[in-house]
Write a protein that holds these residues in place. Structure first.
Motif, PDB file in Angstrom:
ATOM      1  N   ASP A  90       0.846  -1.197   0.000  1.00 20.73           N
ATOM      2  CA  ASP A  90       0.000   0.000   0.000  1.00 20.73           C
ATOM      3  C   ASP A  90       0.884   1.250   0.000  1.00 20.73           C
ATOM      4  OD1 ASP A  90      -1.394   2.302   1.225  1.00 20.73           O
ATOM      5  OD2 ASP A  90      -3.056   0.904   1.479  1.00 20.73           O
ATOM      6  N   LYS A  91       0.822   2.020  -1.075  1.00 22.68           N
ATOM      7  CA  LYS A  91       1.692   3.197  -1.221  1.00 22.68           C
ATOM      8  C   LYS A  91       1.438   4.250  -0.140  1.00 22.68           C
ATOM      9  CE  LYS A  91       2.567   2.833  -6.135  1.00 22.68           C
ATOM     10  NZ  LYS A  91       2.453   3.484  -7.447  1.00 22.68           N
ATOM     11  N   LYS A  93       0.525   3.755   3.007  1.00 22.06           N
ATOM     12  CA  LYS A  93       1.193   3.297   4.235  1.00 22.06           C
ATOM     13  C   LYS A  93       2.706   3.410   4.098  1.00 22.06           C
ATOM     14  CE  LYS A  93      -2.360   0.117   5.834  1.00 22.06           C
ATOM     15  NZ  LYS A  93      -2.694  -1.277   6.129  1.00 22.06           N
ATOM     16  N   MET A  94       3.226   3.055   2.926  1.00 20.20           N
ATOM     17  CA  MET A  94       4.669   3.132   2.717  1.00 20.20           C
ATOM     18  C   MET A  94       5.163   4.577   2.739  1.00 20.20           C
ATOM     19  SD  MET A  94       5.611   0.029   0.066  1.00 20.20           S
ATOM     20  CE  MET A  94       4.567   0.527  -1.283  1.00 20.20           C
ATOM     21  N   ALA A  95       4.353   5.497   2.241  1.00 18.17           N
ATOM     22  CA  ALA A  95       4.754   6.914   2.194  1.00 18.17           C
ATOM     23  C   ALA A  95       5.019   7.473   3.587  1.00 18.17           C
ATOM     24  CB  ALA A  95       3.684   7.732   1.480  1.00 18.17           C
ATOM     25  N   GLU A  96       4.346   6.952   4.594  1.00 21.12           N
ATOM     26  CA  GLU A  96       4.529   7.430   5.967  1.00 21.12           C
ATOM     27  C   GLU A  96       5.934   7.162   6.486  1.00 21.12           C
ATOM     28  OE1 GLU A  96       1.504   5.733   8.480  1.00 21.12           O
ATOM     29  OE2 GLU A  96      -0.065   6.132   6.992  1.00 21.12           O
ATOM     30  N   HIS A  97       6.641   6.207   5.883  1.00 21.74           N
ATOM     31  CA  HIS A  97       7.955   5.804   6.375  1.00 21.74           C
ATOM     32  C   HIS A  97       9.061   5.968   5.338  1.00 21.74           C
ATOM     33  CE1 HIS A  97       5.858   4.320   9.836  1.00 21.74           C
ATOM     34  NE2 HIS A  97       5.006   3.744   9.012  1.00 21.74           N
ATOM     35  N   TRP A  98       8.718   6.542   4.203  1.00 15.93           N
ATOM     36  CA  TRP A  98       9.678   6.710   3.117  1.00 15.93           C
ATOM     37  C   TRP A  98      10.642   7.852   3.432  1.00 15.93           C
ATOM     38  CZ3 TRP A  98      10.782   3.767  -0.925  1.00 15.93           C
ATOM     39  CH2 TRP A  98      11.612   4.292  -1.915  1.00 15.93           C
ATOM     40  N   VAL A  99      11.919   7.646   3.128  1.00 17.97           N
ATOM     41  CA  VAL A  99      12.929   8.700   3.199  1.00 17.97           C
ATOM     42  C   VAL A  99      13.644   8.729   1.850  1.00 17.97           C
ATOM     43  CG1 VAL A  99      13.233   8.612   5.711  1.00 17.97           C
ATOM     44  CG2 VAL A  99      14.642   7.158   4.251  1.00 17.97           C
ATOM     45  N   ASP A 100      14.100   9.904   1.450  1.00 15.91           N
ATOM     46  CA  ASP A 100      14.698  10.065   0.127  1.00 15.91           C
ATOM     47  C   ASP A 100      15.885   9.143  -0.129  1.00 15.91           C
ATOM     48  OD1 ASP A 100      12.810  11.986  -0.529  1.00 15.91           O
ATOM     49  OD2 ASP A 100      14.104  13.669   0.030  1.00 15.91           O
ATOM     50  N   GLU A 101      16.641   8.809   0.911  1.00 20.42           N
ATOM     51  CA  GLU A 101      17.805   7.953   0.739  1.00 20.42           C
ATOM     52  C   GLU A 101      17.445   6.572   0.191  1.00 20.42           C
ATOM     53  OE1 GLU A 101      17.146   9.679   3.564  1.00 20.42           O
ATOM     54  OE2 GLU A 101      18.754  11.169   3.505  1.00 20.42           O
ATOM     55  N   LEU A 102      16.199   6.165   0.338  1.00 20.22           N
ATOM     56  CA  LEU A 102      15.766   4.860  -0.173  1.00 20.22           C
ATOM     57  C   LEU A 102      15.813   4.794  -1.699  1.00 20.22           C
ATOM     58  CD1 LEU A 102      12.833   4.188   2.276  1.00 20.22           C
ATOM     59  CD2 LEU A 102      14.895   2.789   2.029  1.00 20.22           C
ATOM     60  N   GLU A 103      15.850   5.963  -2.341  1.00 18.03           N
ATOM     61  CA  GLU A 103      15.910   5.979  -3.803  1.00 18.03           C
ATOM     62  C   GLU A 103      17.240   5.445  -4.320  1.00 18.03           C
ATOM     63  OE1 GLU A 103      14.435   9.706  -5.343  1.00 18.03           O
ATOM     64  OE2 GLU A 103      12.612   9.509  -4.137  1.00 18.03           O
ATOM     65  N   ASP A 104      18.236   5.293  -3.442  1.00 14.27           N
ATOM     66  CA  ASP A 104      19.483   4.640  -3.842  1.00 14.27           C
ATOM     67  C   ASP A 104      19.219   3.189  -4.236  1.00 14.27           C
ATOM     68  OD1 ASP A 104      20.855   6.965  -3.280  1.00 14.27           O
ATOM     69  OD2 ASP A 104      21.629   6.258  -1.348  1.00 14.27           O
ATOM     70  N   TRP A 105      18.219   2.562  -3.633  1.00 15.44           N
ATOM     71  CA  TRP A 105      17.871   1.168  -3.925  1.00 15.44           C
ATOM     72  C   TRP A 105      16.609   1.051  -4.783  1.00 15.44           C
ATOM     73  CZ3 TRP A 105      19.770   2.678   0.818  1.00 15.44           C
ATOM     74  CH2 TRP A 105      20.956   2.084   1.205  1.00 15.44           C
ATOM     75  N   PHE A 106      15.703   2.001  -4.618  1.00 10.47           N
ATOM     76  CA  PHE A 106      14.414   1.960  -5.317  1.00 10.47           C
ATOM     77  C   PHE A 106      14.283   3.252  -6.106  1.00 10.47           C
ATOM     78  CE2 PHE A 106      14.129  -0.158  -1.152  1.00 10.47           C
ATOM     79  CZ  PHE A 106      13.930  -1.464  -1.569  1.00 10.47           C
ATOM     80  N   GLU A 107      14.866   3.267  -7.312  1.00 10.29           N
ATOM     81  CA  GLU A 107      15.071   4.522  -8.044  1.00 10.29           C
ATOM     82  C   GLU A 107      13.799   5.249  -8.466  1.00 10.29           C
ATOM     83  OE1 GLU A 107      16.063   2.975 -12.520  1.00 10.29           O
ATOM     84  OE2 GLU A 107      17.692   2.943 -11.041  1.00 10.29           O
ATOM     85  N   ASP A 108      12.683   4.560  -8.535  1.00 15.14           N
ATOM     86  CA  ASP A 108      11.425   5.234  -8.874  1.00 15.14           C
ATOM     87  C   ASP A 108      10.619   5.566  -7.629  1.00 15.14           C
ATOM     88  OD1 ASP A 108      11.936   5.190 -11.627  1.00 15.14           O
ATOM     89  OD2 ASP A 108      11.082   3.178 -11.840  1.00 15.14           O
ATOM     90  N   GLY A 109      11.276   5.570  -6.488  1.00 16.09           N
ATOM     91  CA  GLY A 109      10.600   5.914  -5.240  1.00 16.09           C
ATOM     92  C   GLY A 109       9.463   4.948  -4.949  1.00 16.09           C
ATOM     93  N   LEU A 115       7.961  -2.954  -5.189  1.00 17.35           N
ATOM     94  CA  LEU A 115       8.311  -2.432  -3.869  1.00 17.35           C
ATOM     95  C   LEU A 115       7.337  -2.953  -2.816  1.00 17.35           C
ATOM     96  CD1 LEU A 115      10.039  -0.385  -2.203  1.00 17.35           C
ATOM     97  CD2 LEU A 115       8.287   1.322  -2.723  1.00 17.35           C
ATOM     98  N   ALA A 116       7.876  -3.314  -1.657  1.00 19.48           N
ATOM     99  CA  ALA A 116       7.053  -3.751  -0.528  1.00 19.48           C
ATOM    100  C   ALA A 116       7.668  -3.208   0.755  1.00 19.48           C
ATOM    101  CB  ALA A 116       6.979  -5.271  -0.468  1.00 19.48           C
TER     102      ALA A 116
END
Length: 138
Positions: A90-91, A93-109, A115-116
């Motif tokens: 669920d995007k 729910k995931m947005a509540e815990h997303w930080v920009d540094e995660l784009e190093d692994w998940f380039e499309d955010g 993504l899970a």
């Protein structure tokens, strides 16, 4: 043995980024892998980790959601969290815990295909800090 509160443990966890997440595999063996909690300093008993939905870890959790998180800081602090894991795609729910540094692994955010997010809900927290050891009452 002096028991700490969840707030006490959250305070010492704020500087711990990497933990070992342990699951039970389909053949009954234990498997551990390093995961980043993204330095979520407002620990409330739940930990959140991003991964690929096709990972072995996700299939392990969907089969048996009992997990353990092991945190360590040098030789002075060890924290063991036993809990139940949930997998979400669920995007919102995931947005509540997303930080920009995660784009190093998940380039499309959050729009990265496959993504899970794994949420570990603590059921028991044990700690060892120097001569002090105990359990957090949840």
């Amino acid at each position: 043995m002096a028991d700490k509160t969840l707030k006490d443990v959250a305070e010492v966890m704020k500087d711990l980024d990497i933990c070992m997440l342990t699951t039970t595999t389909s053949n009954g063996m234990l498997a551990s892998r390093p995961m980043s909690n993204n330095r979520q300093v407002e620990y409330d008993g739940n930990s959140h980790f991003f991964t690929w939905e096709s990972s072995r870890m996700v299939s392990d959790i969907e089969m048996d959601n009992g997990v353990n998180l092991g945190f360590q800081q040098g030789y002075e602090l060890f924290i063991s969290i036993t809990g139940k894991a949930e997998v979400t795609r669920d995007k919102e729910k995931m947005a509540e815990h997303w930080v920009d540094e995660l784009e190093d692994w998940f380039e499309d955010g959050l729009d990265t295909p496959g993504l899970a997010m794994i949420t570990v809900i603590a059921k028991q927290i044990k700690y060892w800090q120097g001569e002090d050891e105990g359990e957090v009452k949840l």
